[in-house]
Design a protein around this motif. Structure first.
Motif, PDB file in Angstrom:
ATOM      1  N   GLY B  95       0.802  -1.247   0.059  1.00 14.11           N
ATOM      2  CA  GLY B  95      -0.074   0.110  -0.079  1.00 14.11           C
ATOM      3  C   GLY B  95       0.890   1.362  -0.060  1.00 14.11           C
ATOM      4  O   GLY B  95       0.337   2.271   0.399  1.00 14.11           O
ATOM      5  N   GLY B  96       2.118   1.005  -0.589  1.00  7.65           N
ATOM      6  CA  GLY B  96       3.042   2.351  -0.497  1.00  7.65           C
ATOM      7  C   GLY B  96       2.581   3.589  -1.018  1.00  7.65           C
ATOM      8  O   GLY B  96       2.902   4.412  -0.755  1.00  7.65           O
ATOM      9  N   LEU B  97       2.056   3.293  -2.265  1.00 10.24           N
ATOM     10  CA  LEU B  97       1.454   4.318  -3.135  1.00 10.24           C
ATOM     11  C   LEU B  97       0.393   5.234  -2.443  1.00 10.24           C
ATOM     12  O   LEU B  97       0.410   6.175  -2.294  1.00 10.24           O
ATOM     13  N   ALA B  98      -0.446   4.420  -1.737  1.00  8.00           N
ATOM     14  CA  ALA B  98      -1.684   4.893  -0.873  1.00  8.00           C
ATOM     15  C   ALA B  98      -0.917   6.008   0.307  1.00  8.00           C
ATOM     16  O   ALA B  98      -1.139   7.044   0.417  1.00  8.00           O
ATOM     17  N   MET B  99      -0.054   5.468   0.922  1.00  8.97           N
ATOM     18  CA  MET B  99       0.681   5.800   1.876  1.00  8.97           C
ATOM     19  C   MET B  99       1.246   7.111   1.407  1.00  8.97           C
ATOM     20  O   MET B  99       1.451   8.059   1.930  1.00  8.97           O
ATOM     21  N   ALA B 100       1.966   6.937   0.308  1.00 11.96           N
ATOM     22  CA  ALA B 100       2.621   8.185  -0.436  1.00 11.96           C
ATOM     23  C   ALA B 100       2.003   9.158  -0.567  1.00 11.96           C
ATOM     24  O   ALA B 100       2.241  10.324  -0.496  1.00 11.96           O
ATOM     25  N   ALA B 101       0.604   8.940  -1.083  1.00 13.27           N
ATOM     26  CA  ALA B 101      -0.252   9.793  -1.415  1.00 13.27           C
ATOM     27  C   ALA B 101      -0.746  10.635  -0.123  1.00 13.27           C
ATOM     28  O   ALA B 101      -0.681  11.903  -0.272  1.00 13.27           O
ATOM     29  N   ILE B 102      -0.889   9.923   1.030  1.00 13.93           N
ATOM     30  CA  ILE B 102      -1.065  10.764   2.266  1.00 13.93           C
ATOM     31  C   ILE B 102       0.146  11.358   2.728  1.00 13.93           C
ATOM     32  O   ILE B 102      -0.044  12.629   3.270  1.00 13.93           O
ATOM     33  N   GLY B 103       1.483  10.764   2.686  1.00 10.29           N
ATOM     34  CA  GLY B 103       2.559  11.395   2.873  1.00 10.29           C
ATOM     35  C   GLY B 103       2.592  12.716   1.957  1.00 10.29           C
ATOM     36  O   GLY B 103       2.788  14.077   2.453  1.00 10.29           O
ATOM     37  N   ALA B 104       2.437  12.858   0.812  1.00  8.16           N
ATOM     38  CA  ALA B 104       2.482  13.868  -0.232  1.00  8.16           C
ATOM     39  C   ALA B 104       1.485  15.012   0.298  1.00  8.16           C
ATOM     40  O   ALA B 104       1.716  16.091   0.135  1.00  8.16           O
ATOM     41  N   CYS B 105       0.332  14.478   0.797  1.00  8.55           N
ATOM     42  CA  CYS B 105      -0.719  15.555   1.352  1.00  8.55           C
ATOM     43  C   CYS B 105      -0.214  16.125   2.335  1.00  8.55           C
ATOM     44  O   CYS B 105      -0.383  17.473   2.453  1.00  8.55           O
ATOM     45  N   GLY B 106       0.634  15.598   3.285  1.00  2.50           N
ATOM     46  CA  GLY B 106       1.250  16.279   4.513  1.00  2.50           C
ATOM     47  C   GLY B 106       2.324  17.235   3.698  1.00  2.50           C
ATOM     48  O   GLY B 106       2.241  18.441   4.386  1.00  2.50           O
ATOM     49  N   LEU B 107       3.120  16.931   3.003  1.00  4.32           N
ATOM     50  CA  LEU B 107       4.086  17.862   2.383  1.00  4.32           C
ATOM     51  C   LEU B 107       3.567  18.947   1.782  1.00  4.32           C
ATOM     52  O   LEU B 107       3.908  20.221   1.723  1.00  4.32           O
TER      53      LEU B 107
END
Lengths: 222, 452
Positions: B95-107
Motif C-alpha cells: 500500500g506504499g502508493l496510498a501511503m505516499a499519497a497521504i505523505g504527499a498530502c502532508g508535504l
C-alpha cells in the motif's frame, strides 16, 4: 411622503450628487422599491450585455479577480522585501490589499454563480425528475435575486454613508473609501445578471431536453 | 407566535432549502435575514458586515494567498517532486502508493493552506497511478479525500487563520500548535491505508533504495525550501502569516518563471518520465511555468476564494445574530451542564463533529468557536489547545457525509461517484477520530512546540 414618492426621489437625488441627500433618501423605505427595480433592471442589462458580447461574458469577472489577486500578492510581497532590505514600508500596504480582497471576493462570488460552483448539497436534487429540478433551479434564482436586492440596497447605504462622512482609506491622503465600498452593490448587481443568465439557460435546457444539472468542477473553467 | 417558535421555523425552513440543494451561502444568508427581523435589527448590518469583514481583515488575506501557493507549487512541478519523494520512502511497504499519497498530502499541506487544494492536487496526480497499481478506485478516491484533511491542520492553514482572526489568538501560535497533531493525522491515516492494502493485497512493491531516496529528496529541494520559508516566518515572527503567505507566493512565482526556461535549456525530462530514468541533473530544477500562465493559475485559486470568502463574510453576520439571540448562553449552559473538564471537552467535540457533518468547516468555525472556546477556557482548557481540538474536529468534517467537502472534491477529480467512495472513508475516519481524542487528551501534543 408616500413610499412611492420616496422611491421616485432616489434617482434624481443620486444624480444630484449631494452625498448627504443621497444618504437621507437611501434611508427611506422607498429605497427598497428603487433597489428592487434597479437590481432587476441592472441584472437584465448585464445579462443582455453578457449575451451580446461573449468576450465580456467570459473575461470581465476573471480579469478583475485575477488582477486583484495578483495585486494583493505583489503589494504585500514587495513591501515585505522593502521592509527587510530598506527598512521602509508604505502605510497603505496594509489597507489597499484588503479592499482588493473585497473586489475579488464578491466578483468571485458572481463568477461562481455562473459556474454553479457554490457549495451545495446536490445529491437529492440530482435524482429528482426534470420538472422538479427546474423548480429547484428557479428557487435558487429567486433566492439569489432576493439576496442581491437586499445587499444592493444596504450596500449602497453603507457606501453613501462613507462618502457623506468623507471617509479616507487608511494609510492614504486622498483616496476615498467609498470608491472601494461601492464594489459590493455593483458586484451584487453583477450577480443578479448571472442569475438571470443562468435561469434563462436552464429554461432553454428544459425546453430542449438537455441535462439541467451537471456535476460542477471547482477550478474546471480556470 | 413566540420568537423561539419563529426562529425554529426559520431554521427548519433553511434546512429544507439545504436538502433541496440551495447553495450554503444562501442558506446562511436567509437565516441571517430571517433572524434579523426577529431581532428587530436593520438589514443594513448585513451590507456593512459583508464589506467590513474584508476591509478590516488584513489577517484574512493569508487565506487566498495560501490557496494560491497550492496552485503554484502544483503547476510548477514542486508538488510532483514532493510526492515522488514520499513514494521513494514508502513504496517498499504494502500500500506504499496510498501511503505516499497521504505523505504527499502532508508535504503539500506544509506549503498550501487549503484542504480542497490538497485533495484536488494529490488526487488528480496520484489517482491514475493508484489505479494502474491495482488499487480499488473507491479506495484511491477515499485516500485523496482523507489525505486532504491535513491540509488545514499542518501549517499554514486557512482555517487556523480564520479561527485566530475571530478569537484574537496568535495565528503563528496556532500554526505551530498544528504541526504535531497534523503529523499524527498523517501517520494514523498511513497506518489505516497499510492495513486496508495488506488485507486486500493492493499495490506492488518497489525496493527501498537509498540512491532513489536521495535523488527524489534532491528533486524536492525547492519544496523543502518553501516549507522552510513558511516555518521560518512563523517561528521567528519576522513576518505575519499574511506576509509569509505573500513571500511564499513570490517565491513560487519566481521559481516557476526561472525554472521554465532553465528546464528547456537543460533538455530535462518532463514529469511523466519515471524517477529512475532521470538523472540528478534532471532533478535539479522543476518544470516551472511561463509568465503567461500565471493568470490562469491565479484564476483557479481566485475561483476557490470566490466560494470561501463570501461564506466567511456571511458566517460572521450569522455568528453575530446567534450571539444576539442568546444561542451562546443556550449552548453554553448545555455544555456546562454536562459536568467537568472532560464532559465539557467531549460534549464540545460532539457538537463540532455533528456540525461538521452538515456544514462546511468555515461556518462551523465561525459559528461555534466563539461559543465553545470561552466555555472550554472556563473549565481550564488552554485556548490554543482547544483551537487545535476544535479544528481537528472541523477537518474531520471534510470527510463526514452528508456534507463532506473533500468527498465532493475527490469525487470530482477522480470521477468516482460520491456515494461509492464512502465505504473506504470509514477506516480513515476511525484513524482520524482516534488522533482527535489523543490530541484532546494530551495537551502537550499541541503545545510542546510553542515558544515559551
Amino acid at each position: 411622503m408616500s413610499v412611492w414618492s420616496e422611491a421616485a426621489m432616489i434617482i434624481p437625488t443620486m444624480l444630484g450628487g449631494d452625498w448627504w441627500e443621497i444618504t437621507q433618501s437611501l434611508r427611506t423605505s422607498g429605497a427598497w422599491i428603487t433597489g428592487t427595480v434597479a437590481t432587476l433592471l441592472g441584472g437584465l442589462l448585464i445579462a443582455f450585455i453578457y449575451a451580446a458580447v461573449p468576450f465580456i461574458d467570459r473575461h470581465f469577472e476573471r480579469t478583475i479577480m485575477v488582477y486583484s489577486y495578483l495585486g494583493i500578492a505583489v503589494i504585500i510581497f514587495v513591501e515585505v522585501i522593502r521592509r527587510f532590505v530598506f527598512s521602509l514600508q508604505a502605510p497603505w500596504s496594509t489597507t489597499v490589499p484588503p479592499v482588493l480582497f473585497l473586489f475579488m471576493a464578491w466578483v468571485g462570488c458572481s463568477y461562481n454563480i455562473r459556474l454553479r460552483t457554490h457549495l451545495a448539497f446536490n445529491e437529492f436534487r440530482m435524482n429528482m425528475p426534470r420538472k422538479m429540478q427546474f423548480a429547484c433551479l428557479t428557487l435558487d434564482a429567486v433566492l439569489w435575486l432576493g439576496f442581491c436586492i437586499i445587499i444592493v440596497v444596504t450596500g449602497m447605504r453603507v457606501t453613501a454613508n462613507a462618502a457623506d462622512n468623507f471617509q479616507i482609506l487608511e494609510g492614504t491622503d486622498n483616496i476615498m473609501k467609498w470608491w472601494f465600498l461601492i464594489s459590493l452593490p455593483i458586484a451584487f448587481m453583477m450577480m443578479a445578471g448571472r442569475v438571470i443568465e443562468n435561469w434563462y439557460e436552464d429554461y432553454r435546457n428544459l425546453k430542449s431536453g438537455a441535462p439541467l444539472i451537471s456535476q460542477a468542477v471547482i477550478g474546471g473553467d480556470a | 407566535m413566540t420568537d423561539a417558535t419563529i426562529i425554529t421555523a426559520i431554521s427548519l425552513g433553511v434546512t429544507f432549502l439545504f436538502m433541496l440543494g440551495v447553495p450554503v451561502f444562501l442558506i446562511i444568508g436567509y437565516w441571517v435575514i430571517g433572524t434579523s427581523f426577529v431581532l428587530g435589527q436593520t438589514l443594513d448590518n448585513v451590507g456593512a458586515e459583508l464589506s467590513n469583514v474584508f476591509v478590516k481583515g488584513f489577517a484574512l488575506l493569508a487565506m487566498p494567498l495560501f490557496i494560491l501557493t497550492g496552485d503554484l507549487i502544483n503547476k510548477s512541478g514542486i508538488a510532483r517532486r514532493l510526492s515522488d519523494f514520499a513514494y521513494s520512502i514508502l513504496g517498499w511497504l504494502r500500500g506504499g502508493l496510498a501511503m505516499a499519497a497521504i505523505g504527499a498530502c502532508g508535504l503539500f499541506a506544509a506549503i498550501s493552506g487549503s484542504n480542497s487544494a490538497t485533495t484536488a492536487t494529490i488526487g488528480s496526480m496520484l489517482h491514475p497511478e493508484m489505479i494502474k497499481g491495482g488499487y480499488d478506485e473507491r479506495f484511491s478516491a477515499a485516500t485523496a479525500a482523507a489525505g486532504g484533511t491535513v491540509g488545514i491542520i499542518i501549517p499554514p492553514s486557512i482555517i487556523f487563520i480564520v479561527y485566530g482572526y475571530l478569537m484574537g489568538l496568535s495565528i503563528s501560535d496556532l500554526f505551530i500548535a498544528g504541526i504535531v497533531p497534523g503529523a499524527l493525522m498523517v501517520l494514523a491515516m498511513m497506518f489505516a491505508a497499510w492495513i486496508i492494502c495488506t488485507i486486500n493485497g493492493w499495490g506492488y512493491l518497489i525496493p527501498l533504495r537509498l540512491g532513489r531516496i536521495l535523488k527524489t529528496a534532491f528533486g524536492a529541494w525547492l519544496g523543502f525550501f518553501a516549507i522552510g520559508l513558511v516555518l521560518y516566518g512563523i517561528y521567528t515572527g519576522k513576518f505575519s502569516p499574511t506576509e509569509a503567505a505573500a513571500v511564499t507566493v513570490g517565491f513560487c512565482v519566481i521559481v516557476g518563471l526561472i525554472c521554465y526556461p532553465l528546464n528547456r535549456i537543460m533538455h530535462n525530462h518532463g514529469s511523466d518520465t519515471p524517477v529512475d530514468e532521470k538523472s540528478f541533473r534532471d532533478m535539479a530544477v522543476v518544470e516551472g511555468f511561463k509568465l503567461t500562465e500565471v493568470p490562469s493559475i491565479t484564476m483557479r485559486s481566485a475561483q476557490i476564494t470566490g466560494i470561501l470568502a463570501p461564506l466567511i463574510g456571511i458566517s460572521v453576520v450569522m455568528q453575530q445574530n446567534m450571539s444576539l439571540l442568546g444561542a451562546q448562553a443556550v449552548i453554553g449552559n448545555f455544555v456546562i451542564s454536562m459536568g467537568g473538564f472532560y464532559a465539557v471537552l467531549f460534549t464540545a467535540m460532539a457538537i463540532v463533529f455533528v456540525a461538521g457533518m452538515v456544514l462546511e468547516s468555515l461556518p462551523v468555525t465561525i459559528i461555534l468557536a466563539p461559543i465553545l472556546a470561552p466555555i472550554a477556557a472556563s473549565v481550564g482548557v488552554d485556548p490554543v489547545h482547544f483551537a487545535v481540538i476544535f479544528l481537528v474536529g472541523a477537518s474531520i468534517g471534510f470527510i463526514t457525509p452528508p456534507y463532506g467537502l473533500n468527498l465532493y472534491v475527490a469525487s470530482g477529480v477522480t470521477g468516482v461517484p460520491y456515494f461509492r467512495l464512502l465505504k473506504y472513508i470509514v477506516p480513515y475516519l476511525v484513524a482520524l477520530v482516534f488522533v482527535w481524542f489523543l490530541v484532546a487528551l494530551v495537551p502537550s501534543l499541541s503545545l510542546m512546540l510553542l515558544p515559551n
